[in-house]
Design an enzyme around this catalytic site. Structure first.
Site, PDB file in Angstrom:
ATOM      1  N   SER A 110       3.751  -7.467   1.726  1.00 28.54           N
ATOM      2  CA  SER A 110       5.131  -7.739   1.364  1.00 28.54           C
ATOM      3  C   SER A 110       5.194  -8.741   0.197  1.00 28.54           C
ATOM      4  O   SER A 110       4.603  -8.508  -0.844  1.00 28.54           O
ATOM      5  CB  SER A 110       5.893  -8.231   2.597  1.00 28.54           C
ATOM      6  OG  SER A 110       7.280  -8.158   2.406  1.00 28.54           O
ATOM      7  N   ASP A 231       9.644   3.194   5.289  1.00 26.39           N
ATOM      8  CA  ASP A 231       9.687   1.732   5.327  1.00 26.39           C
ATOM      9  C   ASP A 231      11.113   1.305   5.021  1.00 26.39           C
ATOM     10  O   ASP A 231      11.640   1.592   3.946  1.00 26.39           O
ATOM     11  CB  ASP A 231       8.705   1.174   4.293  1.00 26.39           C
ATOM     12  CG  ASP A 231       8.614  -0.352   4.303  1.00 26.39           C
ATOM     13  OD1 ASP A 231       9.543  -1.002   4.796  1.00 26.39           O
ATOM     14  OD2 ASP A 231       7.607  -0.882   3.801  1.00 26.39           O
ATOM     15  N   HIS A 260       7.283  -1.349   8.120  1.00 26.40           N
ATOM     16  CA  HIS A 260       6.924  -2.276   7.052  1.00 26.40           C
ATOM     17  C   HIS A 260       5.707  -3.125   7.394  1.00 26.40           C
ATOM     18  O   HIS A 260       5.190  -3.837   6.535  1.00 26.40           O
ATOM     19  CB  HIS A 260       8.125  -3.193   6.759  1.00 26.40           C
ATOM     20  CG  HIS A 260       7.961  -4.064   5.557  1.00 26.40           C
ATOM     21  ND1 HIS A 260       7.747  -3.558   4.288  1.00 26.40           N
ATOM     22  CD2 HIS A 260       7.970  -5.423   5.433  1.00 26.40           C
ATOM     23  CE1 HIS A 260       7.633  -4.560   3.430  1.00 26.40           C
ATOM     24  NE2 HIS A 260       7.762  -5.699   4.092  1.00 26.40           N
TER      25      HIS A 260
END
Length: 281
Positions: A110, A231, A260
């Site tokens: 991320s 996602d 995710h």
């Protein structure tokens, strides 16, 4: 906050030893290859626990917590310093220098993916390859780019976090995990709850304001972009955008799973990709 800045400056002068302690830096495993695992928003280094056993058998693995993580004393979070990704990049580079690491594979999840990109632009000689999980150079849509979110979406998220953080976590965690894996939802909820709500909100606002599209071409390090089939935070089109705009040789690996956080919900599928990315030229 001023004392925090002074302490951090001292940590850099002292070879990063203080920062290593503050951010709970660990080095495990053995081998010539060094792999750095850098967690994303809402988690800490424990997020890697399901993939770590498969990596530490053959590699030296570096783990650490971001200063915003709930596992770090919140007194160390300087709201004046951590307004952009640059401060997180400085922490990463300080850690690597303090450990005497001169070449590594960087695995970022991320917003850590974007940290890795910025760190590799600043110090390209340090990174053999970037492995970017759930990466997005910009979450907001504009006329020629689909990041997945409109400004109103963010405003609603921030308002929900401010009004009732516990309720927001209980709603957000299963959406982010995506897959029907209750243990992963429970684990992500735990680390989100561990964060101080004002720090969590501040970091979210910073992350959602990122726009690194203009610097992607400066990356010379080879990259592997890892994206799941669905996602909630990163549309499939973002993987293609990164492949087309990163300056280093880039491939996209699509995992046939949802969510995710594949390192929590589908570690076996992710490990297969990670090991291939680390061992292939």
């Amino acid at each position: 906050m001023g004392s925090c800045s002074n302490a951090r400056a001292g940590a850099v002068r002292n070879g990063g030893s203080s920062l290593l302690e503050i951010l709970n830096v660990r080095v495990v495993g053995a081998g010539e290859r060094v792999v750095v695992l850098s967690h994303g928003f809402g988690t800490d280094q424990s997020a890697w626990s399901r993939v770590l056993p498969y990596l530490q058998r053959d590699h030296r693995v570096v783990l650490y917590d971001h200063v915003c993580a709930g596992s770090v004393n919140p007194d160390h979070f300087d709201f004046r310093r951590y307004t952009t990704l640059d401060a997180y990049v400085e922490d990463l580079l300080t850690i690597l220098d303090a450990l005497g690491i001169d070449r590594c594979f960087f695995v970022g999840h991320s917003f850590s993916s974007m940290m890795g990109i910025l760190a590799s632009i600043r110090r390209p000689e340090l990174f053999l390859k970037l492995i970017l999980i759930g990466a997005s150079p910009r979450f907001l849509n504009d006329e020629e780019y689909h990041g997945g979110f409109e400004r109103d979406d963010f405003d609603k998220v921030f308002a929900a976090m401010e009004s009732n953080y516990e309720a927001w976590v209980r709603g957000f965690a299963p959406l982010a995990v995506g897959a029907d894996v209750p243990a992963a939802v429970q684990e992500f909820s735990r680390t989100l709850f561990n964060m101080r709500p004002d720090i969590s909100l501040f970091v979210s606002q910073m992350a959602f304001s990122i726009d690194l599209r203009g610097v992607l071409g400066l990356v010379t390090t080879p990259c592997v972009v890892v994206q799941t089939a669905k996602d909630v935070s990163v549309p499939l089109s973002v993987g293609g955008f990164l492949r087309d705009h990163l300056g280093g040789h880039t491939i996209v690996e699509y995992l046939p799973v949802e969510g995710h956080l594949p390192h929590l919900s589908a570690p076996a599928a992710l490990v297969h990709v990670l090991r291939r990315a680390i061992t292939s030229p």
